[in-house]
Write an enzyme that holds these catalytic residues in place. Sequence first.
Site, short mmCIF file in Angstrom:
data_model
loop_
_atom_site.label_atom_id
_atom_site.label_comp_id
_atom_site.label_asym_id
_atom_site.label_seq_id
_atom_site.Cartn_x
_atom_site.Cartn_y
_atom_site.Cartn_z
N LYS A 1 0.85 -1.19 0.00
CA LYS A 1 0.00 0.00 0.00
C LYS A 1 0.89 1.24 0.00
O LYS A 1 1.51 1.57 1.00
CB LYS A 1 -0.90 0.03 1.25
N GLU B 1 9.85 0.83 10.75
CA GLU B 1 10.88 1.86 10.58
C GLU B 1 10.17 3.19 10.79
O GLU B 1 9.43 3.65 9.93
CB GLU B 1 11.50 1.74 9.19
N CYS C 1 13.75 10.66 7.56
CA CYS C 1 13.74 10.20 8.95
C CYS C 1 15.14 10.19 9.54
O CYS C 1 15.30 10.25 10.76
CB CYS C 1 13.09 8.83 9.06
N GLU D 1 10.08 15.61 15.19
CA GLU D 1 10.77 15.60 13.91
C GLU D 1 10.35 16.83 13.12
O GLU D 1 9.16 17.06 12.94
CB GLU D 1 10.32 14.34 13.15
#
Length: 488
Positions: free
Chosen positions: A180, A255, A289, A390
């Site tokens: 997906k 992850e 990331c 983040e």
Amino acid sequence: MTMTPQGLPVAAMLINGRLVPALSGETSISINPADGIPLAAIPYGDDRDAKLAVDAAAAAFPAWASLSAAVRAKYLHRVADILEHRRDEVALVVTNEEGKPLREAQGELQLSVDSLRWFAEEARRAYGSWIPDPVPGRRLLTQRMPVGVCGAIIPWNVPCAMIFRKAAPALAAGCTMVLKPAEATSLVALKVAELFVEAALPDGVINFVTGKASAIGNVLLTDPRVRKISFTGSTEVGRLLMRGAADQIKRTSMELGGNAPVILFEDCNLDAAMAAVAALKFLNAGQACIGANRIYVQSSIYDEVARRLTEHAGRMKVGYGAEPGVVMGPLVDMNAVEKVEELVANAIQKGAKLRVGGSRMQGEAYEKGSFYAPTVLTEVPQTARMHDEEIFGPVAALYRFETEDEVVELANNVPYGLSAYLFTENMDRAIRVAERLETGMVGINETRLGAAEAPFGGVKMSGIGREGGREGLEEYLETKLMAIRVRG
Ligand code: ADP
């Protein structure tokens, strides 16, 4: 390819070897974040399409799993050949849909090809073992078996390579897969799906379903035939998926988000360090990331680092990623721009000093895109939200430190642990600090971490499992023990 009445190409999902629309007939529109222009209509699939994809993957599994690893490798090398042949075309789709400059998109393509070839070969070395047996008349052996049907959920920031980082080891190991893609970058995924069709993989071995994330995700979580979920994305969604996977004790690889510290010691090679840090910070407009989230600079070099980074950010050519000379593209969408604006406003309100940027890009060329200017903030306080969250944007946040012990403590003082970077010419210090950093990966005078051959992944709330390397294959293998009676 069919067209909408407005002349927009209509992309297709891949289910059971066929390129198909959503059962509902619905589509969503993919747009170029650099200019807001529609690129294609994307099938808006839901649970029914996902169920068909799982049916296909489950039906394909026994035959695919029983092929030799060498035969599966041939298929994967064929996909790699096609991808290499069409790399410019796919890279342009990545730039058009995700926004990153073409050179970065080309890098993604290379990692995709490398992953296919590495895992194709590595699965041929998925050895079992004979175990010295304490019981007379018995032999113990282990064999590595594919996990089964796997579900993969892909993020938008690395929309091509992430597909192969998951699909290559899964398929090489003998698993089949339902992928997906992220809504924002579904066109890239459906382009990649065409390559698998061209490579003539057996029907159902790999399937792509685009559309409603929660509905498709729910099928992957609740259908007992799906034995593993591999996810890359936010910690928030990762947590949700792990909870869902718990009901059926499905395997998971996660992850998740990072909050990488970058540590510049006063004894670093400043020229080399500055070039590396600037490249890392503005890679993919900061939407990575492993990006530099907290830049810790030792007091004696702080002003010089701030000056050089500010100068660099002010000089960068920002624009549509396929335009020559552009080194930074737009953010993925306006939501991303607004989120960065909030974090910057919050930091300034808490006392950070704005050195350059700090706003959307100005001018006609930027009006229709989601551009944010390369930004440098100094004297950012620990209380700023961007210290704990983040940033996922082109904002360099500089913090000041005095001693090695202090900075290690600061660096570790977040719940995330994906990557960290440190710059020093003192080898003792480099090893000492690298060993104390609570992250899955550490760059020492180096910010490029990725390779098909190397394990990529985090600790703490940054995730579980590794992608790439020998470890990346392990994620798709089970160990089966066989105990054998031997008479005589
Ligand atoms: P980001 O914040 O970077 O967009 P997300 O974690 O929201 O990261 O998205 C990463 C991937 O997870 C995307 O493919 C997205 O569609 C998918 N996703 C988001 N919510 C769900 C969900 N409830 N179930 C399954 N997949 C989801």
